[in-house]
Motif scaffolding. Structure first.
Motif, PDB file in Angstrom:
ATOM      1  N   LEU A  67       6.991 -29.576  -6.442  1.00  0.00           N
ATOM      2  CA  LEU A  67       7.076 -28.196  -5.962  1.00  0.00           C
ATOM      3  C   LEU A  67       8.340 -27.536  -6.502  1.00  0.00           C
ATOM      4  CD1 LEU A  67       5.994 -28.610  -2.225  1.00  0.00           C
ATOM      5  CD2 LEU A  67       4.631 -27.701  -4.119  1.00  0.00           C
ATOM      6  N   ILE A  68       8.174 -26.336  -7.058  1.00  0.00           N
ATOM      7  CA  ILE A  68       9.294 -25.609  -7.657  1.00  0.00           C
ATOM      8  C   ILE A  68       9.362 -24.214  -7.061  1.00  0.00           C
ATOM      9  CG2 ILE A  68      10.217 -24.655  -9.811  1.00  0.00           C
ATOM     10  CD1 ILE A  68       9.001 -27.008 -11.273  1.00  0.00           C
ATOM     11  N   GLY A  69      10.548 -23.826  -6.603  1.00  0.00           N
ATOM     12  CA  GLY A  69      10.745 -22.503  -6.013  1.00  0.00           C
ATOM     13  C   GLY A  69      11.925 -21.796  -6.642  1.00  0.00           C
ATOM     14  N   GLY A  70      12.253 -20.637  -6.098  1.00  0.00           N
ATOM     15  CA  GLY A  70      13.319 -19.812  -6.651  1.00  0.00           C
ATOM     16  C   GLY A  70      12.783 -18.447  -7.057  1.00  0.00           C
ATOM     17  N   LEU A  71      13.673 -17.561  -7.503  1.00  0.00           N
ATOM     18  CA  LEU A  71      13.274 -16.182  -7.802  1.00  0.00           C
ATOM     19  C   LEU A  71      12.242 -16.111  -8.917  1.00  0.00           C
ATOM     20  CD1 LEU A  71      16.680 -14.273  -7.564  1.00  0.00           C
ATOM     21  CD2 LEU A  71      14.817 -14.334  -5.902  1.00  0.00           C
ATOM     22  N   SER A  72      12.467 -16.846 -10.011  1.00  0.00           N
ATOM     23  CA  SER A  72      11.507 -16.818 -11.123  1.00  0.00           C
ATOM     24  C   SER A  72      10.169 -17.400 -10.689  1.00  0.00           C
ATOM     25  CB  SER A  72      12.055 -17.588 -12.318  1.00  0.00           C
ATOM     26  OG  SER A  72      13.237 -17.008 -12.812  1.00  0.00           O
ATOM     27  N   ALA A  73      10.209 -18.495  -9.925  1.00  0.00           N
ATOM     28  CA  ALA A  73       8.968 -19.100  -9.430  1.00  0.00           C
ATOM     29  C   ALA A  73       8.242 -18.147  -8.480  1.00  0.00           C
ATOM     30  CB  ALA A  73       9.284 -20.414  -8.725  1.00  0.00           C
ATOM     31  N   ASP A  74       9.005 -17.437  -7.649  1.00  0.00           N
ATOM     32  CA  ASP A  74       8.398 -16.445  -6.755  1.00  0.00           C
ATOM     33  C   ASP A  74       7.623 -15.399  -7.558  1.00  0.00           C
ATOM     34  OD1 ASP A  74       9.425 -17.662  -4.524  1.00  0.00           O
ATOM     35  OD2 ASP A  74      11.147 -16.325  -4.348  1.00  0.00           O
ATOM     36  N   THR A  75       8.210 -14.948  -8.669  1.00  0.00           N
ATOM     37  CA  THR A  75       7.553 -13.926  -9.482  1.00  0.00           C
ATOM     38  C   THR A  75       6.303 -14.474 -10.154  1.00  0.00           C
ATOM     39  OG1 THR A  75       9.676 -12.845  -9.893  1.00  0.00           O
ATOM     40  CG2 THR A  75       7.875 -12.296 -11.378  1.00  0.00           C
ATOM     41  N   VAL A  76       6.384 -15.700 -10.667  1.00  0.00           N
ATOM     42  CA  VAL A  76       5.203 -16.329 -11.264  1.00  0.00           C
ATOM     43  C   VAL A  76       4.062 -16.369 -10.254  1.00  0.00           C
ATOM     44  CG1 VAL A  76       4.262 -18.510 -12.139  1.00  0.00           C
ATOM     45  CG2 VAL A  76       6.482 -17.706 -12.939  1.00  0.00           C
ATOM     46  N   ASP A  77       4.367 -16.778  -9.043  1.00  0.00           N
ATOM     47  CA  ASP A  77       3.331 -16.910  -8.017  1.00  0.00           C
ATOM     48  C   ASP A  77       2.853 -15.553  -7.515  1.00  0.00           C
ATOM     49  OD1 ASP A  77       3.439 -19.639  -8.235  1.00  0.00           O
ATOM     50  OD2 ASP A  77       4.862 -19.892  -6.597  1.00  0.00           O
ATOM     51  N   LEU A  78       3.764 -14.582  -7.463  1.00  0.00           N
ATOM     52  CA  LEU A  78       3.367 -13.235  -7.052  1.00  0.00           C
ATOM     53  C   LEU A  78       2.352 -12.656  -8.033  1.00  0.00           C
ATOM     54  CD1 LEU A  78       3.713 -10.620  -5.360  1.00  0.00           C
ATOM     55  CD2 LEU A  78       5.589 -10.009  -6.897  1.00  0.00           C
ATOM     56  N   LEU A  79       2.630 -12.766  -9.320  1.00  0.00           N
ATOM     57  CA  LEU A  79       1.713 -12.229 -10.332  1.00  0.00           C
ATOM     58  C   LEU A  79       0.374 -12.954 -10.291  1.00  0.00           C
ATOM     59  CD1 LEU A  79       4.147 -11.779 -13.374  1.00  0.00           C
ATOM     60  CD2 LEU A  79       3.396 -10.077 -11.712  1.00  0.00           C
ATOM     61  N   SER A  80       0.414 -14.254 -10.088  1.00  0.00           N
ATOM     62  CA  SER A  80      -0.830 -15.020  -9.998  1.00  0.00           C
ATOM     63  C   SER A  80      -1.640 -14.610  -8.768  1.00  0.00           C
ATOM     64  CB  SER A  80      -0.508 -16.515  -9.936  1.00  0.00           C
ATOM     65  OG  SER A  80      -1.683 -17.281  -9.765  1.00  0.00           O
ATOM     66  N   SER A  81      -0.952 -14.398  -7.654  1.00  0.00           N
ATOM     67  CA  SER A  81      -1.633 -14.001  -6.418  1.00  0.00           C
ATOM     68  C   SER A  81      -2.273 -12.628  -6.563  1.00  0.00           C
ATOM     69  CB  SER A  81      -0.635 -14.003  -5.256  1.00  0.00           C
ATOM     70  OG  SER A  81      -1.248 -13.576  -4.057  1.00  0.00           O
ATOM     71  N   ILE A  82      -1.535 -11.706  -7.161  1.00  0.00           N
ATOM     72  CA  ILE A  82      -2.082 -10.360  -7.360  1.00  0.00           C
ATOM     73  C   ILE A  82      -3.287 -10.406  -8.288  1.00  0.00           C
ATOM     74  CG2 ILE A  82      -1.613  -8.140  -8.467  1.00  0.00           C
ATOM     75  CD1 ILE A  82       1.180  -8.257  -7.290  1.00  0.00           C
ATOM     76  N   LYS A  83      -3.188 -11.170  -9.362  1.00  0.00           N
ATOM     77  CA  LYS A  83      -4.303 -11.294 -10.304  1.00  0.00           C
ATOM     78  C   LYS A  83      -5.546 -11.842  -9.612  1.00  0.00           C
ATOM     79  CE  LYS A  83      -5.502 -13.393 -14.765  1.00  0.00           C
ATOM     80  NZ  LYS A  83      -5.017 -14.275 -15.870  1.00  0.00           N
ATOM     81  N   THR A  84      -5.359 -12.765  -8.668  1.00  0.00           N
ATOM     82  CA  THR A  84      -6.484 -13.363  -7.949  1.00  0.00           C
ATOM     83  C   THR A  84      -7.134 -12.378  -6.987  1.00  0.00           C
ATOM     84  OG1 THR A  84      -5.486 -15.563  -8.101  1.00  0.00           O
ATOM     85  CG2 THR A  84      -7.167 -15.231  -6.396  1.00  0.00           C
ATOM     86  N   HIS A  85      -6.306 -11.583  -6.290  1.00  0.00           N
ATOM     87  CA  HIS A  85      -6.825 -10.723  -5.223  1.00  0.00           C
ATOM     88  C   HIS A  85      -7.167  -9.308  -5.680  1.00  0.00           C
ATOM     89  CE1 HIS A  85      -4.777 -13.951  -2.948  1.00  0.00           C
ATOM     90  NE2 HIS A  85      -5.702 -13.730  -2.048  1.00  0.00           N
ATOM     91  N   LEU A  86      -6.642  -8.885  -6.826  1.00  0.00           N
ATOM     92  CA  LEU A  86      -6.894  -7.517  -7.285  1.00  0.00           C
ATOM     93  C   LEU A  86      -8.377  -7.209  -7.488  1.00  0.00           C
ATOM     94  CD1 LEU A  86      -5.623  -4.840  -8.080  1.00  0.00           C
ATOM     95  CD2 LEU A  86      -5.324  -5.721 -10.409  1.00  0.00           C
ATOM     96  N   PRO A  87      -9.184  -8.115  -8.077  1.00  0.00           N
ATOM     97  CA  PRO A  87     -10.618  -7.799  -8.203  1.00  0.00           C
ATOM     98  C   PRO A  87     -11.298  -7.544  -6.862  1.00  0.00           C
ATOM     99  CG  PRO A  87     -10.031  -9.635  -9.633  1.00  0.00           C
ATOM    100  CD  PRO A  87      -8.845  -9.382  -8.758  1.00  0.00           C
ATOM    101  N   TRP A  88     -10.882  -8.261  -5.828  1.00  0.00           N
ATOM    102  CA  TRP A  88     -11.458  -8.032  -4.505  1.00  0.00           C
ATOM    103  C   TRP A  88     -11.082  -6.647  -3.986  1.00  0.00           C
ATOM    104  CZ3 TRP A  88     -15.199 -10.965  -2.830  1.00  0.00           C
ATOM    105  CH2 TRP A  88     -15.290 -12.292  -3.271  1.00  0.00           C
ATOM    106  N   MET A  89      -9.850  -6.256  -4.221  1.00  0.00           N
ATOM    107  CA  MET A  89      -9.429  -4.913  -3.827  1.00  0.00           C
ATOM    108  C   MET A  89     -10.263  -3.865  -4.546  1.00  0.00           C
ATOM    109  SD  MET A  89      -5.754  -3.047  -4.489  1.00  0.00           S
ATOM    110  CE  MET A  89      -5.494  -1.326  -4.019  1.00  0.00           C
ATOM    111  N   GLY A  90     -10.430  -4.042  -5.872  1.00  0.00           N
ATOM    112  CA  GLY A  90     -11.226  -3.087  -6.652  1.00  0.00           C
ATOM    113  C   GLY A  90     -12.664  -3.025  -6.183  1.00  0.00           C
ATOM    114  N   ALA A  91     -13.244  -4.183  -5.875  1.00  0.00           N
ATOM    115  CA  ALA A  91     -14.641  -4.218  -5.429  1.00  0.00           C
ATOM    116  C   ALA A  91     -14.817  -3.488  -4.102  1.00  0.00           C
ATOM    117  CB  ALA A  91     -15.104  -5.665  -5.302  1.00  0.00           C
ATOM    118  N   ILE A  92     -13.866  -3.691  -3.187  1.00  0.00           N
ATOM    119  CA  ILE A  92     -13.937  -3.020  -1.885  1.00  0.00           C
ATOM    120  C   ILE A  92     -13.859  -1.511  -2.058  1.00  0.00           C
ATOM    121  CG2 ILE A  92     -12.683  -2.642   0.279  1.00  0.00           C
ATOM    122  CD1 ILE A  92     -11.897  -5.615   0.168  1.00  0.00           C
ATOM    123  N   ILE A  93     -12.904  -1.054  -2.881  1.00  0.00           N
ATOM    124  CA  ILE A  93     -12.721   0.380  -3.075  1.00  0.00           C
ATOM    125  C   ILE A  93     -13.950   1.004  -3.712  1.00  0.00           C
ATOM    126  CG2 ILE A  93     -11.439   2.100  -4.404  1.00  0.00           C
ATOM    127  CD1 ILE A  93      -8.926   0.490  -3.936  1.00  0.00           C
TER     128      ILE A  93
END
Length: 718
Positions: free
Chosen positions: A500-526
């Motif tokens: 397990l790796i954390g820190g500011l850079s790791a937070d950003t990597v995971d944030l972008l991955s999370s957004i990429k995963t959930h953004l299509p669902w947001m678009g579909a709902i809208i």
């Protein structure tokens, strides 16, 4: 339901107004206390590796993240001087022990990199106590003031993530307060110019103020059931005032228009005009509110509480705005009647409120467009795609010190950290599920070979778990830093276990991955919600699809502009900001939800008048083509001035965000301002008439079963 409410309101206008006043006072009393109940965290996705690393790290070691970096400097003493060390230790003794989990000095670590190149300053690395980000925020509130109470002749600068978060929160609050002081008088003056009377001009401001107070109260209720971020206030300020002004403008304009058609001596004129207004403009407001609320509710699919809180604030603001525009405002208008025009300005005295026809300036523009619809459509679509093109090369990141104004203490401290202690460095915390020295050494050796990594050293071993810290050169938000994290994650732990790796850079990597995963669902709902709601409103499956495509064009153009400006570093001097070279990944998500709602606001208003005229001309004997052309021209004429006025008022409210000293707030203001102006002018006045002319009678087409469903269950104007 709207018809029954109209009957009740018209017969009990005084009761509705009195109830509204009491409810507003109660909302203000309760809602203004919301600020103490809001959280400051919520930027993480609990399911990501970085969040799991942080949770595991805290469970075993307590928090070991570097949250605050204190830079102590003495102009007279060197770091090697015993008195310098004594002054630093005396200062640190004033830090509450229960507010920190770790305080490391250069003398503790023996790390020469923690002493400045000139030998007169040292770093102190502080880790805050707290299980959650809100708990850490509370700790930070006592730690930073304690660090600023220095002993001897020491001077201190505070850098690090929590210094930045605190600076962002404080600056945003100050900027919002200043923006409201600037924008509210301008809105009032513009309303005066638009309506031409003091009484009418005061109505949008009244509705906006009530909406904001009501939304604050509703959000405070939500805090009883879960954490809500302080950033929900941003969207309440924006939508609460902005959309409420739009809705008030729609209602008041239609009321005055209908009132002008009735005899002066008609005692029931106000009630008659309001009955028509609520059946037409009221229906538009209701549908607009639903569409904006659905767009904002799409933010709830994201696991980050920060984004969900923006959704909560947006939903609260738009629903309270619509309720106010359909209750208190109509009650006031019914009781005022023709006195709504009291206090007329000199240029409006002696003039009745003009009712638009199909021969005004806006109608002539629509006819001119419909003579050459293909040329107009190709030119506008091409222009919007050209403006949107920079977005294809967008780079993403997250918040760091550069979002703050250059003269902010946290920004200054970060610059000193980079200048006085060598090149800027980034770190990652690495958790190994082992205490075996051979296995630890093996991982350290492999991690040290990763490109750009300068150092990997153990921090602590406890209960069979080892915490390492990897260091490399460069800012934490660069693509290179994210690449280091990804490379480190490729290295297996002991016996092939996951590290397990954390820190500011790791937070950003995971944030972008999370957004990429959930953004299509947001678009579909809208998209699904827009298609359903617009079908129920107009009985067509063509118009909803066209509306979604045009929204995509205008929003893409806005994203292209902010990418060119804030990602490319253009207009830095004019807009008074410093480019980070990337866009904060969360803000376009927020902008997308709001812009979809706002563009649908104008779409519903325009198409409602077009549909109204199309139905009126059903027995006119005109050919379908002429009937379509006439309906579009009348719709554009009757809404052109109102949509432009509404956009102008909303632009003032949104423009207040562009004055913020925070880069991402400025980006929101500029981006939404561009999208709003493009949507209210180029799209509504030019692209809509062109496409509706080309589609002709197909504008109103739906398959037989859907047509029959709409005729039976669709929501049509009264």
């Amino acid at each position: 339901m709207l018809n029954r409410w109209t009957q009740f309101l018209l017969s009990r206008a005084k009761f509705v107004l009195a109830t509204g006043i009491v409810a507003t006072i109660a909302a203000a009393t309760y809602g203004l206390g919301v600020f103490d109940a809001l959280g400051q965290g919520g930027f993480d996705d609990p399911s990501t590796d970085s969040s799991q690393e942080l949770a595991r790290e805290r469970a075993v070691f307590g928090n070991k993240n570097v949250d605050v970096v204190a830079i102590f400097r003495s102009e007279s003493l060197a770091a090697t001087d015993p008195q310098f060390k004594a002054d630093v230790e005396e200062t640190l003794a004033g830090v509450p022990k229960d507010a920190v989990t770790s305080v490391l000095t250069a003398w503790d670590t023996g790390d020469p990199a923690m002493i400045s190149t000139d030998g007169h300053a040292v770093q102190v690395l502080v880790s805050l106590a707290g299980e959650t980000q809100n708990d850490q925020a509370d700790s930070n509130d006592v730690v930073m003031p304690a660090l600023e109470r220095t002993a001897g002749d020491l001077e201190v600068d505070l850098a690090g993530p929590w210094a930045v978060y605190t600076g962002v929160n404080e600056t945003v609050s100050e900027d919002l307060a200043r923006a409201e002081l600037i924008t509210l008088p301008i809105v009032l003056i513009l309303s005066l110019l638009i309506f031409g009377s003091l009484v009418a001009a005061a109505m949008p401001v009244m509705v906006g103020a009530i909406s904001v107070l009501g939304a604050l109260a509703l959000v405070r209720i939500l805090t009883l059931f879960g954490e809500v971020s302080v950033f929900s206030i941003n969207v309440i300020s924006l939508l609460g005032m902005g959309l409420a002004i739009d809705y008030a403008l729609f209602i008041i304009s239609r009321f005055r228009e209908e009132l002008a058609e009735l005899p002066e001596d008609d005692e029931n004129a106000a009630r008659t005009a309001m009955r028509i207004t609520l059946g037409t403009a009221g229906r538009t407001v209701l549908f607009s509110a639903f569409t904006v609320a659905v767009a904002m509710s799409a933010l709830l699919v994201f696991p980050q509480n920060f984004l969900r809180s923006l959704g909560y604030g947006g939903i609260a603001a738009v629903l309270i705005g619509a309720v106010t525009a359909l209750t208190i405002l109509p009650a006031v208008l019914v009781l005022l009647g023709r006195r709504i025009d009291a206090g007329r300005m000199p240029w409006r005295r002696g003039k009745a409120v003009a009712t638009d026809t199909s021969h005004g300036a806006w109608a002539r523009l629509a006819h001119a467009v419909m003579k050459r619809p293909i040329v107009v459509m190709i030119a506008i679509v091409g222009l919007l795609l050209l403006v949107a093109s920079p977005f294809l090369g967008v780079k993403w990141g997250s918040v760091d010190y550069r979002v703050l104004p250059p003269d902010h203490p946290a920004h200054v401290a970060a610059e000193k950290l980079n200048d006085q202690f060598g090149e800027e460095k980034s770190t990652a915390n690495v958790l190994l599920e082992t205490a075996d020295e051979t296995e630890i050494d093996s991982y350290v050796a492999s991690a040290s070979k990763v490109d750009k990594v300068l150092d990997v050293r153990p921090v602590e071993t406890k209960d069979g778990v080892t915490l390492l810290r990897a260091t490399w050169s460069g800012n934490s938000q660069t693509e290179a830093s994210r690449g280091v994290v990804e490379d480190l994650r490729e290295i297996p732990g002991p016996d092939g276990s996951k590290v397990l790796i954390g820190g500011l850079s790791a937070d950003t990597v995971d944030l972008l991955s999370s957004i990429k995963t959930h953004l299509p669902w947001m678009g579909a709902i809208i998209v699904a919600a827009m298609l359903v709601l617009l079908f129920l409103a107009f009985g067509s499956i063509v118009l909803p699809i066209k509306a979604v495509v045009m929204n995509l064009l205008s929003i893409s153009a806005s994203f292209g502009v902010i990418t060119w400006i804030f990602g490319g570093g253009h207009l830095e001097g004019f807009l008074d900001y410093s480019s980070t070279g990337f866009l904060d990944a969360t803000q376009p998500i927020f902008m997308l939800a709001i812009l979809v709602g706002l563009s649908m606001d104008y779409e519903v208003f325009l198409l409602s008048r077009v549909r109204e005229q199309w139905d009126k001309d059903a027995d006119s004997g005109m050919s379908p083509s002429d009937r379509n052309t006439h309906a579009v021209a009348v719709g554009v004429q009757k809404t052109g001035r109102i949509i432009t006025s509404a956009a102008l008022l909303l632009a003032v409210v949104i423009g207040g965000f562009s004055t913020s000293g925070i880069v991402f707030m400025k980006m929101i203001g500029v981006g939404m301002l561009v999208a709003l102006l493009v949507d209210a002018t180029i799209v509504r006045a030019l692209l809509v008439p062109a496409t509706m002319k080309l589609l002709g009678r197909w504008n109103w087409w739906a398959p037989g079963p859907l047509r029959r469903f709409w005729e039976r269950y669709g929501i049509r104007e009264a």
